[in-house]
Enzyme design. Structure first.
Site, PDB file in Angstrom:
ATOM      1  N   CYS A 199       0.656  -0.989   0.178  1.00  0.00           N
ATOM      2  CA  CYS A 199      -0.181  -0.099   0.071  1.00  0.00           C
ATOM      3  C   CYS A 199       0.586   1.063  -0.096  1.00  0.00           C
ATOM      4  O   CYS A 199       2.324   1.359   0.335  1.00  0.00           O
ATOM      5  CB  CYS A 199      -0.651   0.214   1.361  1.00  0.00           C
ATOM      6  N   ARG A 236       5.495  -0.756  -4.184  1.00  0.00           N
ATOM      7  CA  ARG A 236       5.516  -1.007  -2.707  1.00  0.00           C
ATOM      8  C   ARG A 236       4.657  -2.755  -2.841  1.00  0.00           C
ATOM      9  O   ARG A 236       4.334  -2.794  -1.895  1.00  0.00           O
ATOM     10  CB  ARG A 236       4.819  -0.101  -1.928  1.00  0.00           C
ATOM     11  N   TRP A 255      -2.721  -3.315  -1.226  1.00  0.00           N
ATOM     12  CA  TRP A 255      -2.756  -4.144  -1.930  1.00  0.00           C
ATOM     13  C   TRP A 255      -3.963  -5.276  -0.437  1.00  0.00           C
ATOM     14  O   TRP A 255      -3.836  -4.509   0.743  1.00  0.00           O
ATOM     15  CB  TRP A 255      -1.709  -4.766  -1.308  1.00  0.00           C
ATOM     16  N   ASN A 259      -2.948   2.594   5.654  1.00  0.00           N
ATOM     17  CA  ASN A 259      -2.184   1.729   5.227  1.00  0.00           C
ATOM     18  C   ASN A 259      -1.899   0.868   6.484  1.00  0.00           C
ATOM     19  O   ASN A 259      -2.468   1.384   7.614  1.00  0.00           O
ATOM     20  CB  ASN A 259      -0.731   1.677   4.833  1.00  0.00           C
ATOM     21  N   GLY A 260      -2.308  -0.943   6.434  1.00  0.00           N
ATOM     22  CA  GLY A 260      -2.193  -1.078   7.541  1.00  0.00           C
ATOM     23  C   GLY A 260      -3.882  -1.759   7.533  1.00  0.00           C
ATOM     24  O   GLY A 260      -4.251  -2.407   6.919  1.00  0.00           O
ATOM     25  N   GLU A 305      18.655 -17.639  -2.566  1.00  0.00           N
ATOM     26  CA  GLU A 305      17.832 -16.698  -3.364  1.00  0.00           C
ATOM     27  C   GLU A 305      18.302 -16.257  -4.657  1.00  0.00           C
ATOM     28  O   GLU A 305      17.141 -16.035  -4.450  1.00  0.00           O
ATOM     29  CB  GLU A 305      19.250 -15.901  -2.058  1.00  0.00           C
ATOM     30  N   LYS A 356      13.970 -15.186  -5.794  1.00  0.00           N
ATOM     31  CA  LYS A 356      14.700 -14.244  -7.162  1.00  0.00           C
ATOM     32  C   LYS A 356      13.939 -14.625  -8.523  1.00  0.00           C
ATOM     33  O   LYS A 356      12.723 -14.258  -8.624  1.00  0.00           O
ATOM     34  CB  LYS A 356      15.636 -14.084  -7.425  1.00  0.00           C
ATOM     35  N   GLU A 381       9.691 -15.481  -7.520  1.00  0.00           N
ATOM     36  CA  GLU A 381       9.520 -13.792  -7.100  1.00  0.00           C
ATOM     37  C   GLU A 381       9.340 -13.479  -8.333  1.00  0.00           C
ATOM     38  O   GLU A 381       7.855 -12.606  -8.524  1.00  0.00           O
ATOM     39  CB  GLU A 381       9.613 -12.670  -5.950  1.00  0.00           C
ATOM     40  N   HIS A 398      17.901 -36.629  -0.292  1.00  0.00           N
ATOM     41  CA  HIS A 398      17.060 -36.925   0.432  1.00  0.00           C
ATOM     42  C   HIS A 398      15.476 -36.366   0.084  1.00  0.00           C
ATOM     43  O   HIS A 398      14.823 -36.047   0.639  1.00  0.00           O
ATOM     44  CB  HIS A 398      17.761 -35.780   2.108  1.00  0.00           C
ATOM     45  N   LYS A 417       7.212  -4.229  -2.088  1.00  0.00           N
ATOM     46  CA  LYS A 417       8.394  -3.962  -1.155  1.00  0.00           C
ATOM     47  C   LYS A 417       8.426  -4.031   0.184  1.00  0.00           C
ATOM     48  O   LYS A 417       9.555  -4.367   0.534  1.00  0.00           O
ATOM     49  CB  LYS A 417       8.802  -2.873  -1.915  1.00  0.00           C
TER      50      LYS A 417
END
Length: 616
Positions: free
Chosen positions: A2, A27, A74, A100-101, A489, A493, A496, A512, A611
């Site tokens: 947001c 964001r 969002w 926001n929140g 990582e 990426k 994402e 395994h 973000k």
């Protein structure tokens, strides 16, 4: 997660707010809206989709306004659609809010308001809040600022809000708990800006106030900003900071995407991060925040690292660094789990909290929990003046510069840079690293920016590999030792930004379970640098090859053994084992980027992601 952008002053508000919303797109959001106030008349525009859709919706209709609030949402309560988008207006049409929140007790409050005759158009918690404010304002016949204060004492959750009353269009009330909010101040209080961060107003003013949790501010044309504590209405002296950002830093600079720009900024970002700290000509590492608390670090029984996402992966690299170089036991925790599992924190433990934005809700909650148990908390973050920078006992900034792309790149390498400097310094002071070894380490560290620059030259090779595997439905990433977190990582990426299912594993764990997935259609990215457990990784590669898996290997320059086994190799310069993550991660970032572009994905704003995750 947001974004808020608002303006109150003498300029045309619409272009300022719309441009501000576009700068906040990093964001993450699924809908956008704006309210304009002109001649005591409200004009409200809201739409599912992007800010570009909002601009098209508004067109040239009534954009002559000096007061505006904009928002990118969002979705948390209610699906992404026009109605649930912000801003929201009270039942009377007199009060307007952006938020926001999350209001956790909104459903209880909504039932109470429904019983008093209020109606609701949306499914959002925000519409409940603005009507609660209106109910209190009407019932108590009080000013907006008092109504907002009283309303906020009745809610549970997190918020950053901006509210105005159409009968008083030269004033906005702003408040914060858990979600960041910045207020820009124009010359002689002739104009004010409200935003989730300073990027929407950086070209208009360098003076800003960042509200702390449980603070409420009143901004009014021609008057000084006033700040109060929400709980008891006590006066707070506003801390006006001079912004260090500039407009050039938050623009693409000729690159197609922010992510690509930020990948290529890493040589300078790493250099800026160790500038003034790594002093190879003097043979020392100088970090004031560590030096001033050196006894705590040298006597630490254990370091607990709390972080989320990419920052958690940087923490995993730090686990190897601190245990290997300084011989200090380390545990790395997801902040989201740490805060809820009643962790054992002993005297002599140090908490290191890592966050790019400095606003990550779960990490902030973990910090507060640790401090409540008497822990010494050290923060590593990128944003000056952020909540984590204020909540921790001390810390170190990464100096990566603004990171706009949602998928983190330079934040990862600069976080590792800070943590490496700390581990090296402590290792030397504890006698775990000899002076000659320490000298070698810091000399090699000083070469990392140039070696990252050299690594970036593999871009064309990586792009060719990306073209081959862009339609793969799955991908495995393998690494050992320091490079296991790099594998995690790299997988993060790819998933994402390209939406390809990817998993990272320690290479030895392949047998395994994951080995069952390997066939001729499975690309496997293996970090196989010559340092560390090279022979073991070669054995893993042979196991993959025997099952016809497609091998993409990141190797040290000049490697011949893996070259004969792998389908593709990506060479990186040789460096010390502890520094390989800083180089090995670069081609993995590029691979994810090029695959996402080829799949026509939104690289800088991937779906469903934000973000700065400022809610649980």
């Amino acid at each position: 997660m947001c974004g808020i952008a608002g303006y109150l002053g003498y300029r045309k508000a619409y272009p300022i707010v719309i441009n501000g919303l576009q700068r906040l797109e990093y964001r993450g959001y699924d809908s956008a809206g704006i309210v304009l106030m002109n001649d005591n008349k409200l004009t409200l525009h809201k739409t599912k989709g992007k800010v570009s859709d909002l601009k098209e919706l508004v067109g040239q209709e009534n954009i002559e306004a000096n007061l505006a609030l904009g928002h990118t949402r969002w979705a948390t309560h209610g699906i992404p659609n026009d109605i649930n988008s912000h801003p929201h207006v009270s039942n009377s049409g007199n009060l307007v809010i952006v938020h926001n929140g999350i209001i956790e007790n909104y459903n209880t409050l909504k039932k109470e308001l429904l019983a008093r005759g209020y109606s609701f158009k949306s499914d959002t918690d925000t519409e409940v809040l603005i009507n609660l404010i209106e109910e209190i304002k009407t019932k108590n016949n009080c000013k907006l600022e008092k109504a907002v204060q009283l309303a906020l004492t009745n809610i549970f959750g997190a918020y950053a809000i901006a509210v105005f009353d159409i009968s008083n269009p030269d004033e906005i009330v702003v408040a914060r708990l858990g979600s960041p909010i910045a207020i820009g101040i124009g010359d002689n209080n002739s104009e004010f800006f409200v935003a989730s961060d300073a990027s929407p107003f950086i070209e208009y003013t360098k003076d800003a106030v960042y509200l702390d949790d449980e603070e409420l501010a009143i901004i009014k044309i021609g008057e000084d900003i006033r700040v109060h504590k929400i709980k008891d209405n006590s006066i707070v002296e506003p801390n006006i900071q001079e912004l260090q950002l500039n407009l050039e830093q938050i623009e693409k600079g000729g690159y197609d995407h922010f992510m690509l720009k930020e990948i290529h900024e890493q040589p300078n970002a790493i250099l800026d991060t160790y500038r003034g700290r790594l002093l190879p000509e003097k043979g020392i590492i100088k970090m004031g925040s560590v030096d001033n608390n050196i006894a705590k670090f040298l006597n630490a029984n254990r370091i607990i690292i709390v972080a989320c996402g990419t920052s958690w992966h940087a923490g995993l690299v730090a686990e190897y660094l601190f245990e290997d170089l300084a011989r200090i036991p380390v545990e790395v925790e997801y902040a989201s789990e740490f805060r809820y599992r009643n962790p054992i924190i002993n005297k002599g433990d140090i908490i290191i909290a890592i966050s790019q934005s400095g606003e990550t809700a779960d990490t902030l909650a973990a910090i507060k929990l640790a401090k409540s148990q008497g822990a010494f908390v050290f923060g590593v973050c990128n944003v000056v003046g952020s909540s984590i920078a204020r909540e921790t006992d001390t810390g170190a900034y990464t100096h990566a510069g603004p990171e706009i792309g949602v998928a983190s790149t330079k934040a990862f390498t600069t976080q590792i840079t800070v943590l490496t400097l700390m581990a090296l310094k402590l290792g030397n002071l504890k006698g775990e690293i000899s002076n000659s070894q320490f000298h070698n380490y810091i000399q090699e560290m000083s070469l990392i920016p140039s070696k990252v620059e050299e690594t970036l030259k593999v871009n064309n090779i990586v792009e060719e590999i990306a073209a081959i595997y862009k339609d793969a439905p799955n991908c495995l990433y393998l690494g050992r030792g320091y490079n296991f977190p790099v594998a995690l990582e790299g997988a993060l990426k790819l998933k994402e930004i390209s939406y390809i299912h990817a998993e990272g594993y320690p290479a030895a764990e392949m047998k395994h379970g994951p080995i069952a997935l390997i066939d001729e259609s499975m690309p496997v990215v293996v970090i196989a640098t010559k340092k560390g457990h090279y022979d073991k990784v070669v054995s893993n590669i042979q196991e993959i090859k025997s099952r016809k898996g497609k091998i993409i290997a990141v190797v040290t320059e000049g490697d011949t053994i893996v070259k004969d086994l792998a389908d593709h190799i990506i060479e990186i310069p040789e460096t010390l084992e502890a520094f390989t993550p800083l180089l090995a991660t670069i081609p993995l970032q590029l691979l994810s980027y090029h695959i996402a572009v080829m799949r026509n994905c939104n690289v800088d704003q991937p779906r469903n992601l934000a973000k700065s995750v400022t809610v649980e």
